[in-house]
Every structure is written in structure tokens, then in C-alpha cells.
Design an enzyme around this catalytic site. Structure first.
Site, PDB file in Angstrom:
ATOM      1  N   LYS A 232     -18.797  21.736  27.682  1.00 32.58           N
ATOM      2  CA  LYS A 232     -18.643  20.280  27.779  1.00 32.58           C
ATOM      3  C   LYS A 232     -17.447  19.949  28.689  1.00 32.58           C
ATOM      4  O   LYS A 232     -17.473  20.307  29.851  1.00 32.58           O
ATOM      5  CB  LYS A 232     -18.514  19.694  26.370  1.00 32.58           C
ATOM      6  CG  LYS A 232     -19.482  20.303  25.343  1.00 32.58           C
ATOM      7  CD  LYS A 232     -20.931  19.890  25.524  1.00 32.58           C
ATOM      8  CE  LYS A 232     -21.905  20.744  24.731  1.00 32.58           C
ATOM      9  NZ  LYS A 232     -21.743  20.769  23.302  1.00 32.58           N
TER      10      LYS A 232
ATOM     11  N   TYR B 132     -22.024  19.021  14.763  1.00 31.83           N
ATOM     12  CA  TYR B 132     -22.972  19.356  15.829  1.00 31.83           C
ATOM     13  C   TYR B 132     -24.215  20.038  15.221  1.00 31.83           C
ATOM     14  O   TYR B 132     -24.090  20.886  14.338  1.00 31.83           O
ATOM     15  CB  TYR B 132     -22.260  20.280  16.822  1.00 31.83           C
ATOM     16  CG  TYR B 132     -23.166  20.861  17.862  1.00 31.83           C
ATOM     17  CD1 TYR B 132     -23.764  20.043  18.812  1.00 31.83           C
ATOM     18  CD2 TYR B 132     -23.445  22.214  17.889  1.00 31.83           C
ATOM     19  CE1 TYR B 132     -24.613  20.576  19.761  1.00 31.83           C
ATOM     20  CE2 TYR B 132     -24.288  22.757  18.839  1.00 31.83           C
ATOM     21  CZ  TYR B 132     -24.868  21.923  19.773  1.00 31.83           C
ATOM     22  OH  TYR B 132     -25.710  22.461  20.704  1.00 31.83           O
TER      23      TYR B 132
ATOM     24  N   ARG C 195     -16.330  44.220  28.224  1.00 28.59           N
ATOM     25  CA  ARG C 195     -16.621  43.558  26.945  1.00 28.59           C
ATOM     26  C   ARG C 195     -15.326  43.315  26.170  1.00 28.59           C
ATOM     27  O   ARG C 195     -15.122  42.277  25.569  1.00 28.59           O
ATOM     28  CB  ARG C 195     -17.585  44.390  26.088  1.00 28.59           C
ATOM     29  CG  ARG C 195     -17.684  43.784  24.705  1.00 28.59           C
ATOM     30  CD  ARG C 195     -18.740  44.326  23.748  1.00 28.59           C
ATOM     31  NE  ARG C 195     -19.213  45.643  23.933  1.00 28.59           N
ATOM     32  CZ  ARG C 195     -18.587  46.766  23.490  1.00 28.59           C
ATOM     33  NH1 ARG C 195     -17.425  46.675  22.863  1.00 28.59           N
ATOM     34  NH2 ARG C 195     -19.124  47.934  23.691  1.00 28.59           N
TER      35      ARG C 195
ATOM     36  N   ASP D 179     -13.308  22.024  15.348  1.00 29.61           N
ATOM     37  CA  ASP D 179     -14.089  22.024  16.585  1.00 29.61           C
ATOM     38  C   ASP D 179     -13.566  20.851  17.416  1.00 29.61           C
ATOM     39  O   ASP D 179     -13.773  19.692  17.072  1.00 29.61           O
ATOM     40  CB  ASP D 179     -15.571  21.866  16.238  1.00 29.61           C
ATOM     41  CG  ASP D 179     -16.470  21.806  17.473  1.00 29.61           C
ATOM     42  OD1 ASP D 179     -15.981  21.477  18.571  1.00 29.61           O
ATOM     43  OD2 ASP D 179     -17.683  22.059  17.324  1.00 29.61           O
TER      44      ASP D 179
END
Ligand SMILES: *Cc1c(COP(=O)(O)O)cnc(C)c1O
Length: 395
Positions: A195, A98, A46, A170
């Protein structure tokens, strides 16, 4: 070195005794320590994992940052950045974002006492007027999704700086291959690596990259403390996808330019939104701050019904949310990716209902254009046929 070179030339397996040329998948949760008080480079996946570490160093290099953090999704990366704020703080954000970001900002952050103020970031005076003494983070996309508006990143960075806030960009639409917001003054750049970075529509991932080392420390606390880091196998897949980013993006955006020009010349298409078109209002600004228009083309059909019928008739474009994959896709943002825009924000921030968003893939552009042509022609023909049969029925 040119980014095309850097995309494929990196240390794939540091310290590995066998010198593999691709990064091994360290599919392990824990790493054994020499003793209870001696820690190695990794202890628990983690917090850090060698496969993810190669990916993160690679992404930091590609964006010109000092550190990158890879998350399980783009939204997990955005969440980690906005969770650095305190109750009472404000985010100044653009109006076109978005849909999932709008849901996070509109429905989840208020529960943490964080308020998001939306203002039009393409109008710098209006945007700066959205600053208040509580503004701690300025948040933009450029090009925006789905309207392909261009925001002046360097000016947004100045607005943030004057407010004593940080700027988060972004960069999903462009990927680090086309635009590097940190070099333009941003403090954070995030990507939905689902993406273009992964590029094959088979991985969900996100990344947040920072330049400032103190911000990196804070973000690491968040990343380790909330535990949304990317798994080793997905880190490997993302590394694999990134190697072909330059060739994919070059080809996809060249085809997107052709598709956009075709749509612009089509009588059934009232408006096309693509920063590669000379009459796009952000064309010159985008050319100054990015190295290409990207491969998402949005346009308005004649009506919401025409947009729906187009999606139903198109053959090569899969009807999917998301974009940036090797295969082309089509979506109606108003009912798909942006259906999650909170009701209170719809009037100012929702995309038009006739808007169609195309993600251009690696197919031959002439095939894509022929498919769009038949899908755009069909409803007109049908209307004509309908009229003909109606009049034929009249004696
Ligand atoms: C898809 C997307 C996101 C969210 O990323 P996920 O990987 O789906 O969580 C954020 N920003 C933009 C611009 C996106 O297109």
C-alpha cells in the site's frame, strides 16, 4: 531529524566500494564463503540479502524499532508474527480487520490450534473483557480497514501487558510517516508495504518491525525458518517507493480531506468515515496518536444498489482491491477485499453492504470531486428520467 529527511537520507549501499547513491540489486541466491567454517555477513538470500538488509534497516529506523523483517506480502508478515504462538494460545483481536487477516485468523490459525477471540477494540472495557488466561497476542488496526475506526493504541498496549501478552498493530493505513505504534507501547508493528510504503501499486511486500531484541530473535527464526522473505528486486522497488512517502502522503491526505468534506455535504451520502472529519468519533484520539488522517475515505451510499451503481459510473477511480497507490481507486469492501471474512464472523465483523471505500491518489482533488459528483447524481437523474418516461407512456 524529521521523518521527511530520514525517508531520503539513509546509507543506500553500506560497504560498497563504488559508493552508488541508490541501492544495488543483489540478485544472487548465495554468497561465497572464505572457507567452510568462515561465514561472511551473508550466505543465502532467504536468510539475508544486502538489498533487503538496507530496506530492513531503513524500515526499523522509520518505525523506531531495533529490527525489521521484509516479507513477500503483508499477510506473510502477519503470519510470521502469529506463528510465534503455540497451540492452545489465544489472540484477542478487534472486530474490524482487513479481510485477508480475518481469513487467516478464522480459517487457518484454528488448524494450528490457535483460537482468535474478537471483541470491539474501540470499547476498551469490552475489549479487556475478551482477555483470557490463554491470551498471548492482542491484535489491532488503527484506523481500521475499512470502517476507519480509531483504537487507542497505548490503552491496547496496557491491556496486552496486563494479560502478559504482546500487542501487534497493523499500521498499513497510516504508514510510518503518520503513526509509530512501537512508541505507543506496541511490541510488533506490521505493514502491508503493498500500500503506502511502495505507493505505486507495483510491488507486493510486507514488513514486521520489533523493538525488543529477544522478540527480534524469535521472529528471525520464523522468517528464516519458513522462508517468506522479500526478493532483492522487490526490496529495491520498495526502497525506491519509500523515498517519496512524505510528499505522496501529504498530498493524498490533503485531497482526501477535501473529498471527505464534499461527501459529508452530499445529500445522497448518509455517512462518511474519515478520521480527519471533526465529527468522527475517533477524531481527537487519532489526532493524539497520529500525524494525519491518511488518504482512505469510506462512506455509505443510500443502498447497496446505489453503491454498485456509483462504482459502475465512476471514471477516474479504478475498481480495485487494495489502496495507497498514486492513482485513486474505489472498492466495495463487502464484495471485494472483505469477501473473505469467514461466514461465521460476518454478522459481527463484516462491513455494511452499502459501504464504499475510496483510496485517494495524486490526481487534482477537484477532478476527483467532479467525478464523484457525477457518479452520485447519475442514479437520481436516471430514476427521474425513468419516471418521466413511465408517465409519458400513460395516455
Ligand atoms: C492489504 C492489507 C493487508 C495484507 O497485505 P498484502 O500485502 O495484501 O498481503 C494487511 N492489512 C491491511 C490493513 C491491508 O490493507
Amino acid at each position: 531529524m524529521h521523518i521527511s529527511t530520514r525517508l531520503v537520507q539513509f546509507d543506500a549501499a553500506p560497504h560498497d566500494p563504488w559508493h552508488p547513491t541508490s541501492t544495488p540489486i543483489y540478485q544472487t541466491a548465495t554468497f561465497e564463503q572464505d572457507s567452510p567454517d568462515q561465514f561472511g555477513a551473508f550466505d543465502y538470500s532467504r536468510s539475508g540479502n544486502p538489498t533487503r538488509d538496507v530496506l530492513e534497516k531503513h524500515l526499523a529506523d522509520l518505525e523506531g524499532g531495533t529490527r525489521a523483517f521484509a516479507f513477500a506480502s503483508g499477510l506473510a508478515a502477519i503470519t510470521a508474527v502469529v506463528r510465534l504462538l503455540e497451540p492452545g494460545d489465544e489472540i484477542l483481536a478487534d472486530t474490524d480487520l482487513y479481510g485477508g487477516t480475518q481469513r487467516l485468523f478464522g480459517r487457518i490459525l484454528p488448524r494450528a490450534g490457535i483460537r482468535v477471540v474478537h471483541a470491539d477494540a474501540t470499547d476498551l472495557t469490552a475489549f479487556a473483557a475478551g482477555v483470557s488466561p490463554r491470551t498471548k497476542l492482542v491484535y489491532i488496526e488503527s484506523p481500521t480497514n475499512p470502517l476507519q475506526r480509531i483504537v487507542d493504541i497505548a490503552s491496547a498496549a496496557q491491556i496486552a501487558k496486563r494479560a502478559g501478552a504482546t500487542l501487534c498493530v497493523d499500521g498499513t493505513m497510516t504508514s510510518p510517516y503518520l503513526q509509530n505504534p512501537l512508541a505507543l507501547g506496541a511490541d510488533f508493528v506490521i505493514h502491508s508495504a503493498t500500500k503506502y510504503l511502495s505507493g505505486h501499486g507495483d510491488v507486493m511486500a510486507g514488513v514486521a518491525i520489533v523493538k525488543d531484541t529477544a522478540l527480534a530473535e524469535k521472529l528471525f527464526l520464523q522468517y528464516n525458518g519458513e522462508g517468506a522473505a522479500l526478493a532483492p528486486l522487490d526490496s529495491f522497488l520498495l526502497l525506491r517507493g519509500i523515498k517519496t512517502l512524505a510528499v505522496r502522503m501529504d498530498r493524498q491526505q490533503a485531497s482526501a480531506q477535501k473529498v471527505a468534506e464534499f461527501l459529508l455535504s452530499h445529500a445522497a451520502v448518509p455517512r462518511v468515515y474519515f478520521p480527519g472529519l471533526k465529527d468522527h468519533p475517533g477524531h481527537a484520539l487519532h489526532a493524539r496518536q497520529a500525524r494525519g488522517p491518511g488518504a482512505v475515505v469510506s462512506f455509505e451510499a443510500a443502498s447497496p444498489e446505489a453503491a454498485r451503481s456509483l462504482v459502475q459510473r465512476i471514471k477516474l477511480f479504478a475498481t480495485t482491491v487494495s489502496f495507497g497507490s498514486v492513482a485513486s481507486s474505489i472498492s466495495l469492501p463487502a464484495t471485494m477485499s472483505h469477501a473473505s471474512v469467514p461466514a461465521a464472523l460476518r454478522a459481527t465483523t463484516a462491513p455494511p453492504r452499502a459501504l464504499v471505500r475510496l483510496s485517494i491518489g495524486l490526481e487534482a482533488p477537484e477532478d476527483l470531486i467532479a467525478d464523484l459528483a457525477q457518479a452520485l447524481e447519475a442514479p437520481l437523474d436516471e430514476a427521474r428520467d425513468g419516471r418521466r418516461s413511465a408517465s409519458a407512456a400513460v395516455p
